[in-house]
Motif scaffolding. Structure first.
Motif, PDB file in Angstrom:
ATOM      1  N   ILE A 379       0.857  -1.356   0.142  1.00  0.00           N
ATOM      2  CA  ILE A 379      -0.227  -0.138  -0.402  1.00  0.00           C
ATOM      3  C   ILE A 379       1.257   1.579   0.136  1.00  0.00           C
ATOM      4  O   ILE A 379       2.018   1.130   1.236  1.00  0.00           O
ATOM      5  CB  ILE A 379      -0.962  -0.006   1.793  1.00  0.00           C
ATOM      6  N   SER A 380       0.428   1.804  -0.949  1.00  0.00           N
ATOM      7  CA  SER A 380       1.838   3.245  -0.884  1.00  0.00           C
ATOM      8  C   SER A 380       0.858   4.320  -0.498  1.00  0.00           C
ATOM      9  O   SER A 380      -0.612   4.460  -0.716  1.00  0.00           O
ATOM     10  CB  SER A 380       2.092   3.525  -2.625  1.00  0.00           C
ATOM     11  N   LEU A 381       1.652   4.791   0.580  1.00  0.00           N
ATOM     12  CA  LEU A 381       0.903   6.170   1.224  1.00  0.00           C
ATOM     13  C   LEU A 381       0.545   7.939   0.439  1.00  0.00           C
ATOM     14  O   LEU A 381       1.870   8.382   0.041  1.00  0.00           O
ATOM     15  CB  LEU A 381       1.495   6.378   2.635  1.00  0.00           C
ATOM     16  N   GLU A 382      -0.047   8.623   0.494  1.00  0.00           N
ATOM     17  CA  GLU A 382      -0.820   9.813   0.260  1.00  0.00           C
ATOM     18  C   GLU A 382      -0.080  10.941   1.109  1.00  0.00           C
ATOM     19  O   GLU A 382       0.978  11.609   1.122  1.00  0.00           O
ATOM     20  CB  GLU A 382      -2.145  10.110  -0.455  1.00  0.00           C
ATOM     21  N   SER A 383      -0.230  10.204   1.966  1.00  0.00           N
ATOM     22  CA  SER A 383       0.303  11.070   3.205  1.00  0.00           C
ATOM     23  C   SER A 383      -0.313  10.340   4.489  1.00  0.00           C
ATOM     24  O   SER A 383      -0.895   9.482   5.083  1.00  0.00           O
ATOM     25  CB  SER A 383      -0.854  13.256   2.994  1.00  0.00           C
ATOM     26  N   ILE A 384       0.530  11.467   5.639  1.00  0.00           N
ATOM     27  CA  ILE A 384       0.931  10.658   7.127  1.00  0.00           C
ATOM     28  C   ILE A 384       1.017  11.154   7.815  1.00  0.00           C
ATOM     29  O   ILE A 384       1.249  12.771   8.120  1.00  0.00           O
ATOM     30  CB  ILE A 384       1.673   9.193   7.131  1.00  0.00           C
ATOM     31  N   VAL A 385       0.004  11.432   9.030  1.00  0.00           N
ATOM     32  CA  VAL A 385       0.095  12.634  10.109  1.00  0.00           C
ATOM     33  C   VAL A 385      -0.235  11.857  11.185  1.00  0.00           C
ATOM     34  O   VAL A 385      -0.854  11.151  11.420  1.00  0.00           O
ATOM     35  CB  VAL A 385      -1.731  13.059   9.831  1.00  0.00           C
ATOM     36  N   GLN A 386       0.793  12.121  12.279  1.00  0.00           N
ATOM     37  CA  GLN A 386       0.776  11.417  13.414  1.00  0.00           C
ATOM     38  C   GLN A 386       0.417  12.597  13.751  1.00  0.00           C
ATOM     39  O   GLN A 386       1.955  13.854  14.098  1.00  0.00           O
ATOM     40  CB  GLN A 386       1.844  10.608  13.562  1.00  0.00           C
ATOM     41  N   ARG A 387      -0.351  12.673  15.376  1.00  0.00           N
ATOM     42  CA  ARG A 387      -0.659  13.860  16.915  1.00  0.00           C
ATOM     43  C   ARG A 387      -0.831  13.469  18.010  1.00  0.00           C
ATOM     44  O   ARG A 387      -1.113  12.207  17.617  1.00  0.00           O
ATOM     45  CB  ARG A 387      -1.058  14.622  15.790  1.00  0.00           C
ATOM     46  N   SER A 388      -0.921  13.592  18.907  1.00  0.00           N
ATOM     47  CA  SER A 388      -1.234  13.622  20.277  1.00  0.00           C
ATOM     48  C   SER A 388      -2.185  14.195  20.251  1.00  0.00           C
ATOM     49  O   SER A 388      -2.482  14.933  19.779  1.00  0.00           O
ATOM     50  CB  SER A 388      -0.282  13.876  21.193  1.00  0.00           C
ATOM     51  N   LYS A 389      -3.427  13.381  20.998  1.00  0.00           N
ATOM     52  CA  LYS A 389      -5.021  14.254  20.744  1.00  0.00           C
ATOM     53  C   LYS A 389      -5.234  14.179  22.329  1.00  0.00           C
ATOM     54  O   LYS A 389      -6.238  13.670  22.798  1.00  0.00           O
ATOM     55  CB  LYS A 389      -5.724  12.468  20.197  1.00  0.00           C
ATOM     56  N   GLN A 390      -4.027  14.926  22.741  1.00  0.00           N
ATOM     57  CA  GLN A 390      -4.709  15.178  24.577  1.00  0.00           C
ATOM     58  C   GLN A 390      -5.614  15.684  24.915  1.00  0.00           C
ATOM     59  O   GLN A 390      -6.422  15.364  26.306  1.00  0.00           O
ATOM     60  CB  GLN A 390      -2.946  16.156  25.121  1.00  0.00           C
ATOM     61  N   HIS A 391      -6.249  16.338  24.372  1.00  0.00           N
ATOM     62  CA  HIS A 391      -7.422  17.384  24.557  1.00  0.00           C
ATOM     63  C   HIS A 391      -8.751  16.430  23.857  1.00  0.00           C
ATOM     64  O   HIS A 391      -9.898  16.432  24.306  1.00  0.00           O
ATOM     65  CB  HIS A 391      -7.397  18.321  23.581  1.00  0.00           C
ATOM     66  N   LEU A 392      -8.710  15.210  23.622  1.00  0.00           N
ATOM     67  CA  LEU A 392      -9.314  14.137  23.294  1.00  0.00           C
ATOM     68  C   LEU A 392      -9.816  12.963  23.731  1.00  0.00           C
ATOM     69  O   LEU A 392     -10.471  12.107  24.668  1.00  0.00           O
ATOM     70  CB  LEU A 392      -9.774  13.432  21.982  1.00  0.00           C
TER      71      LEU A 392
END
Lengths: 440, 440
Positions: A379-392
């Motif tokens: 699977i080739s990826l167009e975009s990857i976003v990683q982030r913490s979700k402390q608010h949730l």
């Protein structure tokens, strides 16, 4: 001027009453356009005394739709009752058997009995029109049955349920939860007390099944539709979609593939700058992609008494304008007896882009593991976003969002299943398909 | 199966050749759908030897369209020549006089002779179909003539010229000048060597004139259209529009008002988040607002051999599906003899929002003066932007941009004229009308 076209209306709810009012108020105009008057001579409805804003004093009342279909002195039987079985089914069947023209707004009836009814109508040489059954006021049936004659269609897709589109629009614009928007939709009358039929995609599926047959010439297969509703779409999905340049819509999609016809109803990411992404609230939209014409998109009201009555009236006018007894057009676009058996394409062979949202524990190696599972499945990826979700959620959780290039559904399922066995996933993974207009 | 429908095609350019290929390649399918074969039996074109990718060996060739219209053994005369006079006019006239059905893609012919031709066709009981004449592949004629029967229409508007929309899209997306985009459009074949007919709005006006008659039942008035092209739209206008939440499109608009029908073609600001604002490049779009159905918007290819041929084929198929001799629908939506005289609304009475861009000398009191002239004419302002434009012009010049709430055109003209007498204006003021979808 030719003799009046005599119609009988079964069902005087919102649509039926609107239709009766319009025919009464615009009689002269309709007669001029159609070349003959249109006259309501018979009706059936439960309550004979209710004020519907229309004078039905000279009209013959029948006890029920079946009685009306059997006995009324009419040319056209207009069915506005609803439901695939019961009185709607029995009365349409009776009307067709008698050689009457039939106009109906009943998607369920057509989704389950459309082919059989089309065969009877074609045998009798009468018309069976149903513009209002799909996408309310949008003339998509006429476009498919008439305008696109000679075209080979590759895909039909659209927003065909106003309730779902209203909810998704409110969620995005006001940051509200699915549950809150549903309540608001119910309060405003855009959603039923029991909303399952809309929000789980069944309503869209019925409409899609009809469009599929018109587009591809296969027999209607209303139960062979891959179905996912919008109940598990969260505000987080909507926000992530927006950041990545997409908007979430519940689409019904029918597509020709090498292995058969794909019919699917599911939440879908569409590019933010596409025309269909701008279709907000209860409005519907249907796109048709074909080899000669190219892409045609129609946007308009998908429901409501007046919009639906407008389509029903267009259907009646088509009959009025036709020579008596003229079979103008095959009911389902192709002669009913020549419809091909439905050949279902497997969803696991579906090819397209995917949005995958994972909530994971915040520990070393998780990101590499996710990326690895994707790579293993090609699977080739167009975009990857990683982030913490402390608010949730607890601060030891992170969100990983992946958008894939076109890939096979099978590969995505395998990759996600592999990730699920790793032990770092929190909750269920979210997977949403991406759909792009042709030109992209 | 019924006898073949025999057609003669006058003109084998891009559209005619595409049509001939499609009919030849999809004969069986067309016959099944239409209930009878469609057969090309006669053609006329200048060059008999050119390879058009279609076998015309069994087809009778005529020296010219008029000859074909007079002598060929056909049921349907298909005119794909173009132009309001000359051979197109003479051949359509001859075909109608002979009692043939006619299909044409010729907007100019209909804009100037549509009513007369409709009268002849209705007298003879034959069909005159012209779906391809307006917005190419978009079935807007069918929607107006058939689907919207019984509706009272309040406004029809749309993007009906691909050349202009391509230029405006490129200007915005790439920050290019009008002149550069026009050259690029010419290089790609989207604009003619002499582009005046497109960029000055005449092409849109011909199409609008036809839609106006279908929508409102007035006689066609192709010369009574307020016309402004896109030649004076600058990149500065496009940027300012974008900052204020608008996009500039060349629209044709026909609107019912208290004093008559407004017909106007001009650059127009549409809200950025409206569906029509997303219609990019050579794509066309037509919106119809009516009292029963509500708003219907159709988006699709406005030109091109295949898209146009698709509409022509749909028109031919409608004839094939009709009983021989059946007059299905009034040519212009209303019986031609009953069309009302055209009643023109004065542009100075137009009501709407306006964008006004002024380049002014940078001196004290100018802003107050501009605001004062607006107030004197009772123009209420939605937004005002003032800024220096050092990057574009001498540093003692400033730009003032005003967006008005709905106001009368007359007031705007008076205010701008007053400002012009003040002596601080540099160059010409720019005034662009704002058009909003109904729901706004």
């Amino acid at each position: 001027m030719a003799d009046a076209l005599k119609i009988g209306i079964a069902g005087l709810g919102t649509v039926g009453a609107a239709l009766a009012r319009i025919i009464q108020q615009r009689g002269d105009e309709l007669a001029a356009t159609c070349g003959r008057p249109i006259r309501i001579v018979a009706v059936s409805a439960r309550d004979r005394t209710k004020d519907r804003g229309v004078d039905l004093s000279g009209v013959e009342w029948f006890d029920g739709p079946v009685d009306l279909a059997h006995k009324a002195d009419i040319d056209v039987f207009v069915e506005l009752i609803g439901g695939s079985e019961g009185a709607a089914n029995a009365s349409v069947r009776a009307a067709l058997a008698r050689g009457l023209h039939v106009v109906t707004a009943n998607k369920a009836l057509l989704a389950y009995h459309g082919v059989e009814f089309a065969e009877i109508a074609e045998e009798k040489g009468t018309l069976l029109n149903f513009e209002a059954a799909v996408a309310g006021g949008i003339p998509v049936i006429k476009a498919l049955r008439e305008s696109l004659t000679g075209n080979t269609i590759s895909r039909v897709y659209g927003i065909m349920n106003g309730t779902c589109n209203y909810i998704l629009t409110r969620m995005e614009k006001e940051g509200l939860s699915f549950a809150d928007c549903l309540k608001e939709a119910q309060r405003l009358g855009y959603a039923e007390a029991d909303p399952a039929f809309d929000i789980e995609g069944n309503d869209t599926a019925h409409k899609l099944a009809i469009l599929t047959t018109l587009a591809f010439g296969h027999r209607i297969a209303a139960d062979d539709i891959h179905l996912e509703g919008i109940t598990n779409i969260s505000i987080e999905d909507i926000r992530a979609a927006s950041e990545l340049g997409y908007r979430i819509k519940l689409l019904g999609v029918a597509q020709r593939t090498d292995t058969g016809i794909e019919q699917r109803v599911h939440p879908t990411m569409v590019p933010l700058d596409s025309v269909i992404a701008q279709v907000d609230g209860v409005t519907n939209a249907v796109a048709i992609e074909s080899d000669i014409l190219g892409e045609l998109l129609m946007v308009g009201p998908g429901a409501g008494g007046n919009a639906t009555a407008s389509s029903v009236l267009g259907d009646i006018a088509d009959i009025a304008k036709s020579q008596p007894g003229a079979q103008r057009v095959p009911v389902l676009g192709h002669p009913a007896k020549q419809l091909k058996p439905y050949q279902k394409a497997q969803m696991r062979l579906h090819s397209g882009g995917y949005f995958i949202r994972l909530t994971v524990q915040d520990r070393t190696g998780v990101f590499a593991s996710v990326a690895g599972r994707m790579a293993e499945n090609n699977i080739s990826l167009e975009s990857i976003v990683q982030r913490s979700k402390q608010h949730l959620s607890p601060s030891d959780h992170q969100t990983i969002i992946l958008v894939t290039h076109a890939t096979k559904e099978d590969s995505v399922r395998k990759a996600v299943a592999a990730i699920q066995t790793e032990g770092y996933l929190v909750g269920e993974p979210q997977v949403i398909r991406i759909e792009r207009p042709k030109e992209d």
